[in-house]
Design an enzyme around this catalytic site. Structure first.
Site, PDB file in Angstrom:
ATOM      1  N   HIS A 443       0.817  -1.214   0.000  1.00 30.64           N
ATOM      2  CA  HIS A 443       0.000   0.000   0.000  1.00 30.64           C
ATOM      3  C   HIS A 443       0.847   1.259   0.000  1.00 30.64           C
ATOM      4  O   HIS A 443       2.048   1.260   0.301  1.00 30.64           O
ATOM      5  CB  HIS A 443      -0.966   0.003   1.194  1.00 30.64           C
ATOM      6  CG  HIS A 443      -0.306   0.080   2.541  1.00 30.64           C
ATOM      7  ND1 HIS A 443       0.068   1.265   3.122  1.00 30.64           N
ATOM      8  CD2 HIS A 443       0.024  -0.895   3.435  1.00 30.64           C
ATOM      9  CE1 HIS A 443       0.604   1.034   4.315  1.00 30.64           C
ATOM     10  NE2 HIS A 443       0.591  -0.267   4.526  1.00 30.64           N
ATOM     11  N   CYS A 462       2.612  -4.769   7.140  1.00 26.80           N
ATOM     12  CA  CYS A 462       2.320  -4.578   5.723  1.00 26.80           C
ATOM     13  C   CYS A 462       3.538  -3.990   5.008  1.00 26.80           C
ATOM     14  O   CYS A 462       4.510  -3.579   5.638  1.00 26.80           O
ATOM     15  CB  CYS A 462       1.115  -3.667   5.545  1.00 26.80           C
ATOM     16  SG  CYS A 462      -0.466  -4.456   5.915  1.00 26.80           S
TER      17      CYS A 462
END
Length: 554
Positions: A443, A462
């Site tokens: 992301h 992440c």
């Protein structure tokens, strides 16, 4: 014919070397009596079968050896000295792959090889030697082909497919190599054929050469050494860099000159350090890492290469976790790279394989339970205005919005926190999604300033991508979703899901060496400390189940 022949001829794969069409062995004729050596081999194989009565498929190298001889009517395989010489050379060369030759009974085979030429050697001695040589050959080929250690025992997240094997092809390959006198070539083919594997082997050989000469000099501690200064440590620094192939010039003994500065900057870049040309504490520590430790890093990554290099085919995305980068590959070659931020050591990014299937533009962010407990709740308790300032809504289990004032923040139950889409969202303006059990994705991020650091393990697990829109355009591969189209959709501030026309494989991998385009090797910090358990697994001795007993005469 042994009663299990047909079942073992179609057994589960143990060894495959991709040599063409599968050949199903046919039961040999039994008209001729067995030779004395073959009879001894048959007895040993039947003893193995008696102790492993449930072994209807190949599960161990011992099973593979039994099948090998059952398919050739127990004929001895190692009757020509030339074949054995090739085998011994190949086993010694396993050290070049970071493996231990004694795992394949090299010393025992060298000691007992006299039975081939000794007319006084008994059939039992010849049979025991033959079984041991075959076991060494099969086990070594298997370890070259797919690795010695089982990665699933070292990492519970591991879901990569092992390199495909085929028993019939593999055993036939060994028989053919013995018939043609090409055992050495068979070992060469068993190794990963990817160029990166050859680079790792070359780097290992060079460092072992340095170690054989006594290693590199230890550089003494002291004040930060700056370009242009004079210091008694300069000769040791010049020698240290020279030993690993840096061009250090021919400057004065104690002068830190421009050539040495350029060499140190290159070293710093290869070690993921700030390339400021100064010999400070971090750079000094990297220079003084013992050569044996660097050899260990190369051995660990050679094993990872045996696990993974066969996966690098076609079109795919690779996240290099320890290298803090992501790359998009087409036809096995990188066409795009970017820096990434990965999980902190106590929230490590997992290693696994998945498939990218869709993107989310202007995503909302649902706070994961761990982050809620460890990060958000302490901030909310300290500052009641934290949620509003960060546009985070409180939802109940049915998705209905609650007033933050109605929640007992000392002991909140049954709530979900969700951050609105838009600037400042923790996921940025774009998320690249793929199925996994860890709530991990690629992301965007509002924390762009953190990409400037050389070591970027600062996320909650992440992968934060520096230029995610470029990656999104490559993944979508659609004229409607060129960069301008992606930008326009994001500018609407509307949350939108965009499916890929063709899903793209994703590999999250962990390498603690860096193979550069100029052939040089850099060493990365082992941020998650995954090398030590892997090296321990490689160091566990393997004992052949066909090893002669101590009572057996040489």
């Amino acid at each position: 014919m042994p009663p299990r022949f047909s079942r073992f001829a179609h057994a589960v794969a143990l060894l495959g070397l991709l040599l063409g069409t599968v050949v199903h062995a046919q039961p040999p004729a039994l008209e001729q009596p067995l030779s004395p050596v073959a009879e001894q081999i048959r007895e040993r194989v039947e003893q193995w079968r008696g102790a492993h009565a449930d072994a209807d498929v190949i599960k161990t190298p011992g099973d593979a050896v039994a099948v090998f001889y059952e398919q050739t009517r127990f004929a001895p395989a190692w009757t020509r000295p030339g074949d054995l010489d090739q085998l011994l050379v190949a086993l010694r060369d396993m050290a070049g792959d970071g493996l231990e030759p004694e795992d394949y009974a090299l010393g025992e085979l060298q000691r007992r090889r006299v039975v081939l030429d000794d007319p006084r050697a008994t059939p039992q001695q010849r049979a025991q030697f033959d079984l041991l040589a075959t076991d060494a050959c099969l086990a070594a080929l298997l370890h070259l082909y797919r690795g010695k250690a089982d990665p699933a025992t070292l990492d519970t997240h591991w879901n990569f497919d092992p390199r495909q094997l085929d028993q019939a092809q593999g055993l036939k390959a060994v028989r053919d190599a013995l018939a043609q006198g090409t055992i050495g070539a068979l070992f060469a083919r068993a190794r990963p054929q990817h160029p990166l594997y050859g680079q790792l082997r070359t780097a290992l050989a060079k460092l072992r050469g340095v170690a054989a000469q006594g290693g590199w000099p230890l550089i003494a501690d002291g004040a930060t050494l700056k370009p242009g200064s004079r210091d008694v440590r300069v000769p040791a620094l010049r020698q240290r860099l020279l030993l690993v192939g840096h061009a250090v010039g021919d400057g004065a003994d104690d002068l830190y000159d421009p050539a040495l500065e350029a060499a140190l900057k290159q070293f710093q870049r290869e070690q993921y350090l700030a390339a400021d040309g100064r010999l400070g504490k971090a750079t000094l520590a990297a220079l003084n890492v013992p050569v044996a430790a660097r050899i260990g890093q190369l051995r660990a990554n050679l094993e990872r290469a045996r696990w993974l290099l066969h996966q690098l085919q076609g079109e795919f995305v690779v996240v290099d976790i320890a290298g803090y980068q992501v790359a998009y590959y087409r036809d096995g070659k990188p066409v795009w790279r970017s820096r990434v931020q990965v999980g902190k050591p106590y929230r490590s990014t997992p290693v696994f394989k998945s498939t990218i299937s869709y993107l989310t533009l202007n995503p909302t962010w649902t706070v994961p339970p761990t982050i809620l407990k460890n990060d958000i709740l302490p901030k909310v308790r300290k500052d009641p205005g934290y949620l509003a300032a960060n546009r985070i809504r409180v939802l109940d289990g049915q998705g209905r919005e609650l007033s933050p004032a109605s929640v007992d923040w000392a002991n909140p139950r049954g709530i979900v926190l969700r951050q609105d889409a838009g600037p400042g969202n923790s996921l940025g303006r774009l998320v690249i999604r793929f199925p996994n059990d860890y709530a991990v994705y690629l992301h965007d991020t509002p924390h762009q300033e953190l990409f400037a650091g050389e070591q970027r393990a600062n996320s909650s697990g992440c992968i934060r991508v520096e230029r995610p829109r470029e990656l999104a355009e490559l993944l979508l591969d659609d004229p409607r979703w060129d960069r301008a189209g992606i930008d326009r959709a994001i500018d609407t501030l509307k949350t939108q899901t965009v499916m890929l026309r063709k899903p793209v494989p994703l590999l999250l991998a962990y390498w603690t060496v860096d193979l550069r385009e100029d052939g040089r090797v850099g060493f990365r910090p082992d941020v998650y400390q995954r090398d030590p358990p892997l090296l321990a697994a490689l160091g566990r001795p393997r004992l052949s189940p066909w090893l002669p007993t101590a009572a057996t005469p040489p």
